[in-house]
Design a protein around this motif. Sequence first.
Motif, PDB file in Angstrom:
ATOM      1  N   GLY A 155       0.840  -1.090   0.080  1.00 52.17           N
ATOM      2  CA  GLY A 155      -0.279  -0.019   0.129  1.00 52.17           C
ATOM      3  C   GLY A 155       0.665   1.486   0.043  1.00 52.17           C
ATOM      4  N   ASN A 156       0.181   2.334   0.311  1.00 51.14           N
ATOM      5  CA  ASN A 156       0.829   3.712   0.297  1.00 51.14           C
ATOM      6  C   ASN A 156       1.556   3.844   1.301  1.00 51.14           C
ATOM      7  N   VAL A 157       2.814   4.537   1.241  1.00 50.84           N
ATOM      8  CA  VAL A 157       3.549   4.747   2.379  1.00 50.84           C
ATOM      9  C   VAL A 157       4.325   6.451   2.227  1.00 50.84           C
ATOM     10  N   ASP A 158       4.337   6.865   3.339  1.00 58.03           N
ATOM     11  CA  ASP A 158       4.915   7.999   3.461  1.00 58.03           C
ATOM     12  C   ASP A 158       6.527   7.969   4.090  1.00 58.03           C
ATOM     13  N   ARG A 159       7.420   7.602   3.108  1.00 60.35           N
ATOM     14  CA  ARG A 159       8.548   7.142   3.625  1.00 60.35           C
ATOM     15  C   ARG A 159       9.184   8.144   4.377  1.00 60.35           C
ATOM     16  N   LYS A 160       9.412   9.495   4.192  1.00 56.78           N
ATOM     17  CA  LYS A 160       9.975  10.754   4.741  1.00 56.78           C
ATOM     18  C   LYS A 160       9.329  10.623   6.247  1.00 56.78           C
ATOM     19  N   LYS A 161       7.789  10.416   6.414  1.00 53.12           N
ATOM     20  CA  LYS A 161       7.541  10.508   7.941  1.00 53.12           C
ATOM     21  C   LYS A 161       7.684   8.791   8.407  1.00 53.12           C
ATOM     22  N   GLY A 162       7.780   7.948   7.760  1.00 50.68           N
ATOM     23  CA  GLY A 162       7.803   6.583   8.155  1.00 50.68           C
ATOM     24  C   GLY A 162       6.405   6.163   8.628  1.00 50.68           C
ATOM     25  N   ILE A 163       5.318   6.343   7.771  1.00 50.52           N
ATOM     26  CA  ILE A 163       3.893   6.191   7.893  1.00 50.52           C
ATOM     27  C   ILE A 163       3.328   5.371   6.911  1.00 50.52           C
ATOM     28  N   SER A 164       2.651   4.386   7.283  1.00 50.96           N
ATOM     29  CA  SER A 164       1.926   3.458   6.300  1.00 50.96           C
ATOM     30  C   SER A 164       0.533   4.095   6.134  1.00 50.96           C
ATOM     31  N   LEU A 165       0.297   4.600   5.060  1.00 54.68           N
ATOM     32  CA  LEU A 165      -1.200   5.581   4.789  1.00 54.68           C
ATOM     33  C   LEU A 165      -2.435   4.572   4.660  1.00 54.68           C
ATOM     34  N   ASN A 166      -2.262   3.405   3.943  1.00 57.76           N
ATOM     35  CA  ASN A 166      -3.239   2.587   3.865  1.00 57.76           C
ATOM     36  C   ASN A 166      -2.500   1.173   3.183  1.00 57.76           C
ATOM     37  N   GLY A 186      14.612   1.032  19.762  1.00 50.41           N
ATOM     38  CA  GLY A 186      15.486   1.882  19.923  1.00 50.41           C
ATOM     39  C   GLY A 186      16.563   2.374  18.778  1.00 50.41           C
ATOM     40  N   ILE A 187      16.235   1.841  17.648  1.00 49.57           N
ATOM     41  CA  ILE A 187      17.090   1.818  16.489  1.00 49.57           C
ATOM     42  C   ILE A 187      16.311   2.723  15.321  1.00 49.57           C
ATOM     43  N   PRO A 188      17.146   3.383  14.354  1.00 45.78           N
ATOM     44  CA  PRO A 188      16.661   3.850  13.101  1.00 45.78           C
ATOM     45  C   PRO A 188      15.688   3.033  12.503  1.00 45.78           C
ATOM     46  N   VAL A 189      14.520   3.642  12.135  1.00 43.84           N
ATOM     47  CA  VAL A 189      13.693   2.677  11.042  1.00 43.84           C
ATOM     48  C   VAL A 189      13.230   3.464   9.787  1.00 43.84           C
ATOM     49  N   VAL A 190      13.399   2.735   8.863  1.00 41.12           N
ATOM     50  CA  VAL A 190      13.144   3.327   7.463  1.00 41.12           C
ATOM     51  C   VAL A 190      11.802   2.482   6.823  1.00 41.12           C
ATOM     52  N   VAL A 191      10.807   3.041   6.583  1.00 41.84           N
ATOM     53  CA  VAL A 191       9.461   2.519   6.061  1.00 41.84           C
ATOM     54  C   VAL A 191       9.102   2.582   4.362  1.00 41.84           C
ATOM     55  N   GLU A 192       8.838   1.413   3.813  1.00 43.70           N
ATOM     56  CA  GLU A 192       8.774   1.680   2.260  1.00 43.70           C
ATOM     57  C   GLU A 192       7.610   0.699   1.853  1.00 43.70           C
ATOM     58  N   ASN A 193       7.159   0.913   0.602  1.00 43.36           N
ATOM     59  CA  ASN A 193       6.012   0.169   0.212  1.00 43.36           C
ATOM     60  C   ASN A 193       6.941  -1.238  -0.320  1.00 43.36           C
ATOM     61  N   ASN A 194       6.155  -2.249  -0.222  1.00 43.68           N
ATOM     62  CA  ASN A 194       6.873  -3.597  -0.479  1.00 43.68           C
ATOM     63  C   ASN A 194       7.410  -3.766  -2.137  1.00 43.68           C
ATOM     64  N   LEU A 195       6.423  -3.174  -2.927  1.00 42.77           N
ATOM     65  CA  LEU A 195       7.189  -3.399  -4.231  1.00 42.77           C
ATOM     66  C   LEU A 195       8.196  -2.485  -4.496  1.00 42.77           C
ATOM     67  N   LYS A 196       8.265  -1.334  -3.880  1.00 44.88           N
ATOM     68  CA  LYS A 196       9.303  -0.227  -4.454  1.00 44.88           C
ATOM     69  C   LYS A 196      10.527  -0.833  -3.662  1.00 44.88           C
ATOM     70  N   ALA A 197      10.402  -1.549  -2.432  1.00 46.22           N
ATOM     71  CA  ALA A 197      11.553  -2.140  -1.975  1.00 46.22           C
ATOM     72  C   ALA A 197      11.934  -3.265  -2.637  1.00 46.22           C
ATOM     73  N   TYR A 198      11.336  -4.076  -3.288  1.00 42.66           N
ATOM     74  CA  TYR A 198      11.724  -5.129  -4.288  1.00 42.66           C
ATOM     75  C   TYR A 198      12.514  -4.578  -5.224  1.00 42.66           C
ATOM     76  N   ALA A 199      11.789  -3.434  -6.017  1.00 39.60           N
ATOM     77  CA  ALA A 199      12.487  -2.744  -7.075  1.00 39.60           C
ATOM     78  C   ALA A 199      13.884  -2.246  -6.508  1.00 39.60           C
ATOM     79  N   ALA A 241       2.527   6.228  -7.755  1.00 40.49           N
ATOM     80  CA  ALA A 241       3.029   5.624  -9.121  1.00 40.49           C
ATOM     81  C   ALA A 241       3.118   4.196  -9.071  1.00 40.49           C
ATOM     82  N   ALA A 242       2.585   3.643 -10.174  1.00 38.74           N
ATOM     83  CA  ALA A 242       2.740   2.226 -10.414  1.00 38.74           C
ATOM     84  C   ALA A 242       1.873   1.188  -9.681  1.00 38.74           C
ATOM     85  N   GLU A 243       0.550   2.024  -9.193  1.00 38.94           N
ATOM     86  CA  GLU A 243      -0.352   1.288  -8.642  1.00 38.94           C
ATOM     87  C   GLU A 243      -1.467   0.482  -9.660  1.00 38.94           C
TER      88      GLU A 243
END
Length: 385
Positions: A155-166, A186-199, A241-243
């Motif tokens: 789904g949709n992710v705001d990577r900059k804010k680390g939020i899953s939107l839907n 207690g460690i840094p966390v990055v959040v990304e859409n799974n398809l963009k992560a695979y790309a 993009a790419a939905e």
Amino acid sequence: MKYQGINLENVKLSNRASILLLLNNNGAMSRKDIAETVGLTAASVTLICSELLEEGIIVELGEAEEEKRAGRKKILVDINPEYRNVLCIAVESDTTYIAVTDIKGKILCNCTIPTDKNMDPETFFKTVTDECQKLFWKNDIVREKVLGAAVTIPGNVDRKKGISLNTYNIWTESIPVAELVQKELGIPVVVENNLKAYAQTEIYFGLGRSVNNLFVLKWGPGVGASIIIDGKIYQGSNKMAAEIGHMTAVKDGRLCNCKRKGCLETYVSTSAIRAEVKSELGVETLDIRDLDIIKDPKIKQIIDKKLDMLAYNLRNSISILDPHHVVLVGYMFEIPGCVESFIKAYKEYDPLVKDDFFVATDLYKKINHTEGLAVFLNEVLEGQS
């Protein structure tokens, strides 16, 4: 986010990012070859490599084989896999995968838990972080050696804010994933859409190393895609993009989880296939991965209809994007004969397309749901957000 040894802003602005990316993509190289490739002076590369060696980020591997002769020797350097570890959390619609890797992709330990859609997100991610802590403890993973975590989610992710939107098929509300995970670990966390992560994984470890323009199509529980242009993932102005799964395939069609009607995913997802098999054939349960069931000609006919619909919608996307290749991933494409049937269906809409335009990559199976590593490397090496 701040990293000891590799600082996000410093890497983004300095030449050492180019060196680390080069080593990540090409493996061990001599300082001389690095300088020639990235266009820096030998003195600059020597200085940067000395700093990276001192910090433990790279290691010397000894003399290059072809240089074992009289004269000045080339000493190879490479990224040190033991420098730090990365925690990868892949949330999929049915299962959540947790793994700790070194920074070259070797899995040190891993586990899986069910993705409980009936659990509220905060409670679910507390369960996830509890499992992470158990994994650290059982495998002697020292927290200080964990560079950070990457959470990949549909789904949709705001990577900059680390939020899953839907997440559509899991939860519909906005979830502060990075905050929930960081609070517990207690460690840094990055959040990304799974398809963009695979790309991103394809860019760092697969076909993307040599091809700059790709369209990644995933067909599993749902259908999704990611676009790679000039070696970068195209995000879109609203991160939409790419939905492809939410392209309108049927006017005034079935209601989708995204609240729109007629989305492609409502017709070609595995749940849609199961519902149609039940409705038309009376089969109550269908395991898509059960090859004996798939051999049933009536079930195959239903799947072939889905292949045709998917091919039709992909053709419309490709006519706009014009990539070098389409990378096919996901367990639907792992069904024997499915890739060939898909290409045949696609040729009904574009008879001029060549077979090698489609690449059925095996990288997806090899990475074992650790695509978060590429996301985290991207964050650290290139400062993407």
